[in-house]
Design a protein around this motif. Structure first.
Motif, PDB file in Angstrom:
ATOM      1  N   PRO A  16       0.774  -1.259   0.107  1.00  0.00           N
ATOM      2  CA  PRO A  16      -0.058  -0.099   0.060  1.00  0.00           C
ATOM      3  C   PRO A  16       0.743   1.270   0.063  1.00  0.00           C
ATOM      4  CG  PRO A  16      -0.066  -1.165   1.945  1.00  0.00           C
ATOM      5  CD  PRO A  16       0.601  -1.956   1.174  1.00  0.00           C
ATOM      6  N   LEU A  17       2.320   1.010   0.645  1.00  0.00           N
ATOM      7  CA  LEU A  17       2.837   2.278   0.249  1.00  0.00           C
ATOM      8  C   LEU A  17       3.867   2.545  -1.121  1.00  0.00           C
ATOM      9  CD1 LEU A  17       4.234   2.268   3.885  1.00  0.00           C
ATOM     10  CD2 LEU A  17       2.423   3.760   3.106  1.00  0.00           C
ATOM     11  N   ALA A  18       3.672   1.676  -1.966  1.00  0.00           N
ATOM     12  CA  ALA A  18       4.511   1.534  -3.088  1.00  0.00           C
ATOM     13  C   ALA A  18       4.854   2.902  -3.797  1.00  0.00           C
ATOM     14  CB  ALA A  18       4.055   0.607  -3.998  1.00  0.00           C
ATOM     15  N   SER A  19       3.400   3.563  -3.701  1.00  0.00           N
ATOM     16  CA  SER A  19       3.605   5.035  -4.412  1.00  0.00           C
ATOM     17  C   SER A  19       4.570   5.678  -3.946  1.00  0.00           C
ATOM     18  CB  SER A  19       2.176   5.446  -4.589  1.00  0.00           C
ATOM     19  OG  SER A  19       1.670   5.954  -3.319  1.00  0.00           O
ATOM     20  N   PHE A  20       5.021   5.683  -2.645  1.00  0.00           N
ATOM     21  CA  PHE A  20       5.876   6.749  -2.225  1.00  0.00           C
ATOM     22  C   PHE A  20       7.183   6.777  -2.954  1.00  0.00           C
ATOM     23  CE2 PHE A  20       2.503   6.853   1.193  1.00  0.00           C
ATOM     24  CZ  PHE A  20       2.818   8.009   1.566  1.00  0.00           C
ATOM     25  N   ARG A  21       7.540   5.729  -3.391  1.00  0.00           N
ATOM     26  CA  ARG A  21       8.793   5.606  -3.968  1.00  0.00           C
ATOM     27  C   ARG A  21       9.119   6.854  -4.926  1.00  0.00           C
ATOM     28  NH1 ARG A  21      12.564   1.349  -5.026  1.00  0.00           N
ATOM     29  NH2 ARG A  21      13.584   1.196  -7.017  1.00  0.00           N
ATOM     30  N   SER A  22       8.150   7.112  -5.737  1.00  0.00           N
ATOM     31  CA  SER A  22       7.976   8.161  -6.861  1.00  0.00           C
ATOM     32  C   SER A  22       8.005   9.499  -6.382  1.00  0.00           C
ATOM     33  CB  SER A  22       7.054   7.930  -7.846  1.00  0.00           C
ATOM     34  OG  SER A  22       5.707   8.283  -7.193  1.00  0.00           O
ATOM     35  N   LYS A  23       8.020   9.534  -4.816  1.00  0.00           N
ATOM     36  CA  LYS A  23       8.187  11.099  -4.386  1.00  0.00           C
ATOM     37  C   LYS A  23       9.607  11.181  -3.761  1.00  0.00           C
ATOM     38  CE  LYS A  23       3.661  10.518  -2.313  1.00  0.00           C
ATOM     39  NZ  LYS A  23       2.674  11.252  -2.826  1.00  0.00           N
ATOM     40  N   PHE A  24      10.506  10.243  -4.117  1.00  0.00           N
ATOM     41  CA  PHE A  24      12.114  10.414  -3.956  1.00  0.00           C
ATOM     42  C   PHE A  24      12.913  10.651  -4.873  1.00  0.00           C
ATOM     43  CE2 PHE A  24       9.854   9.384   0.067  1.00  0.00           C
ATOM     44  CZ  PHE A  24      10.526   9.858   0.990  1.00  0.00           C
TER      45      PHE A  24
END
Ligand SMILES: *Cc1c(COP(=O)(O)O)cnc(C)c1O
Length: 424
Positions: A16-24
């Motif tokens: 569920p947190l996979a989308s945070f990767r693209s915020k870095f």
């Protein structure tokens, strides 16, 4: 390995947190993003950080000194904007946490208040192999107080044949030192071994002997669940450039429990920013410390560094520590599982970090039995970023905020290749 790669992919799909990767921003070599497993040393840059710092540069450009009192984030109150998120991350009240200075500075400020040797109560307990800055800080504090580090600085040894220290042993040592013990200062998560200490039990034992108890949370903050208030910790310090992704040398943090912080009579090293803001600008010499952790502030806020900190804290608010820890347990568990099950790695790697998931955070410290440095260099040349510690240890930290299960499987595959190549 094929099965493992498939498994990693399906774990990523269910994350569920996979989308945070693209915020870095991931560092790249020759246009290829690296496998970054070094968030325990320096966290990656959030994509939003640049704008957050730019906003303050613009504010300064457009308003000059009036920026202190204008805009939606007046600088005069800047230290207040991080409190909400920080309080949740370390399990504290907002009046108990403040972002300021750097870790080692804050440790000195905390010791000025909580290491008060008196009579035979002069000893400080730390762990053997503590991070050098912590060792230097407690060592110098003992000297500063006219003590003798050879007698007053006690270092806990690890278990025989183990890299970690059991809570029983810590408590036993605290009880043995008894009324000679002035302060316990241990890590939340030990930087070298990755051991997560039992903060509540240790604090309780220290208090029972009449000692103060503080923690260095450099490797714990933003990594493991913390309940500093309920655990009755006296003080804690941390940096924000590791798991908190706030940039190199970024602003540090300080926690002081409210039962201590509300006491204006606690001796401290003071500066104007720790004083009653209503009279701060009267520029007189009436000393009136703020009855919260803010009373330990020295200087006005380093706004540019703090702006980067806030940008990162927004992501912690969005992701939530509970969700991050949940993923972290799976991610580090997956790394451990792949290492333990690998036939190629067997005999080449010992994991120094405790195998109990409740006794560690994201990091695993891998002891390489042979050719450690050369295996490490092979991995670096394959675009893996992790860190090396003498004599033979690679520390890898899959960070739940931005690492994927595929990062972990790719890393283990490259580690196998490196070891195989090294053998030939
Ligand atoms: C990273 C780290 C530090 C760094 O100290 P600074 O004052 O931020 O330079 C200190 N202690 C420990 C245990 C650390 O892991």
């Amino acid at each position: 390995m094929k099965n493992i790669i498939e498994k990693a992919k399906s774990l990523d799909q269910a994350d569920p947190l996979a989308s945070f990767r693209s915020k870095f921003h991931f560092p790249e070599k020759n246009g290829v993003p690296c496998i970054y497993l070094c968030g325990n040393s320096l966290g990656l840059q959030p994509v939003t950080t640049r704008q957050a710092v730019n906003d303050e540069l613009n504010h300064w450009q457009e308003h000059g000194v009036e920026g202190h009192i204008t805009g939606n984030r007046p600088w005069v109150s800047y230290h207040e904007y991080s409190k909400n998120a920080l309080a949740k991350i370390v399990g504290a009240k907002q009046s108990e946490v403040v972002a300021m200075n750097n870790l080692t500075t804050n440790l000195h400020l905390a010791m000025a208040s909580f290491y008060r040797p008196k009579g035979k109560r002069t000893k400080i307990l730390i762990e053997k192999g503590a991070f050098p800055s912590d060792y230097y800080a407690v060592h110098s504090s003992i000297l500063q107080n006219g003590g003798n580090p050879t007698q007053d600085l006690i270092q806990l040894e690890t278990q025989e044949n183990e890299s970690w220290i059991s809570t029983e042993k810590i408590i036993e040592t605290i009880e043995r030192l008894g009324d000679e013990l002035a302060m316990v200062m241990l890590p939340g998560v030990q930087y070298y071994t990755g051991q997560f200490f039992e903060i509540k039990e240790i604090t309780k034992a220290a208090h029972a002997t009449g000692a103060n108890c503080g923690f260095d949370l450099a490797h714990a903050v933003g990594n493991v669940p913390l309940n500093l208030h309920d655990d009755k910790v006296d003080f804690a310090v941390w940096c924000t450039y590791k798991y908190l992704n706030s940039g190199p040398g970024a602003v540090g943090g300080l926690f002081i429990h409210e039962r201590q912080a509300s006491n204006k009579d606690i001796p401290r090293l003071s500066g104007w920013w720790g004083h009653n803001p209503d009279v701060r600008f009267k520029m007189n010499n009436d000393i009136d410390p703020i009855p919260s952790v803010d009373g330990w502030q020295l200087s006005n806020v380093n706004v540019l560094s703090h702006a980067a900190h806030l940008a990162s804290l927004d992501l912690f608010e969005e992701a939530g520590m509970k969700n991050l820890r949940e993923k972290s347990l799976k991610l580090t568990g997956f790394l451990e599982e792949l290492i333990v099950q690998s036939e190629i790695l067997a005999g080449h790697i010992e994991i120094l970090t405790p195998s109990d998931p409740n006794a560690r955070g994201a990091q695993l410290s891998l002891f390489l039995t042979n050719h450690g440095k050369s295996i490490f260099d092979r991995l670096i040349s394959k675009n893996v970023i992790m860190d090396w510690r003498e004599p033979n240890v690679i520390r890898v930290a899959p960070v739940p905020m931005y690492n994927s299960f595929s990062d972990v499987s790719n890393f283990v595959e490259l580690l196998e290749v490196a070891i195989r190549d090294e053998e030939q």
